[in-house]
Design an enzyme around this catalytic site. Sequence first.
Site: not given
Length: 405
Positions: A211, A324
């Site tokens: 990613n 997160f």
Amino acid sequence: MLLNKKILLCVTGGIAVYKAVALVSKLSQAGADVKVIMTESAKEFVTPLTFQAMSRNDVFFDTFDEKKSSVIAHIDLADWADLVVVAPATANVIGKLANGIADDMVTTTLLATQAEVWIAPAMNVHMYENKAVIRNITTLHEDGYKFIEPSEGFLACGYVGKGRLEEPEKIVELITERFTTSKYLPLSGKKVVITAGPTRERIDPVRYVSNFSSGKMGYAMAEAAVKLGAETVLISGPVGLDKPAGVTVIDIESAAEMFEAVRTQFDDAAIVIKAAAVADYRPREIQPQKMKKQVGDSVIELERTTDILKTIGSMKTKQILVGFAAETENAVGYGIGKLESKNLDYIIVNDVTDPDAGFGKDTNVVTLLSKNGTHKPFRAMPKKELAILLLETIIKEESDQLNDR
């Protein structure tokens, strides 16, 4: 070490005011947020505009000039400060403060603050040795005020002796020491484990699934933890960032390697912060040789990786677990769901489509959600500044639990 520390500088009238300008500049360069109050006499030596330019904050000098109608300026400043420094401090202001006189913006604020007050005298040597001045200094010492002793040297009046305002560099050094003692390092003796960056899931020797995570937010959190005194372990995926000073870095590549590293470091951690963007899927089979281009389409079968955050959420005892979540829509809504399903204490969510918050940016815009229902938004700001604020907020809310670790 002064990042986000709020320093209120009270400047009184003397030739040493020029040194106060340098002091504001050096404190600001060290990361402090500096606000300045001036007496009318100080304005005769240097204009308020000079201090405004150095501090990038409004300068205060008139008790009755309320810049914000929602607050009383001298009370707001008194409550705002982490530390108040009077530099230069004239015999006049020392006498007023010792006798509880509040007749201008500086003295009303000094009497109202609950923060520590440091006084840096600057005056003629004979004034400094005057019995009345000595008596007033003694009174303030007994009342708990700290003095930065003036140095000896050539004075503006032509005398040589004690009375020169201490050099700005030395004052900054003293302030830095003040904020780096154990009293001001709330994570001293605590272990903080942080994950950062992406993972890579190999397809073959030359390709992988990953990613866009840069690791900047996780690395900022690690730097902040060190500054707050923690023994900091950073478990990092492949990134192009320099290793933070004072941090133990464990380099990993895959989600499986990250999970193993987190599991190994988990038991004695006080806080675990999962800032990494871990791949949710990996190829079911890793090809031993480079896959050759074929005619037509190709299919790679994927399987789930371990949900690290959910797994350690089920393992936690006294650890404070912070997740997160980078989303592209309904960030708060998805964050609340993850907070509950993964047994987190906090989750920090952001919408990566925000122009100030995407992968690789130096700034971020987030909302801190807690298991107690707190929703605290943080405006766009540099990630290093944001990391300090996030950790300080968590530390404040979890002080009892941290004391048990």
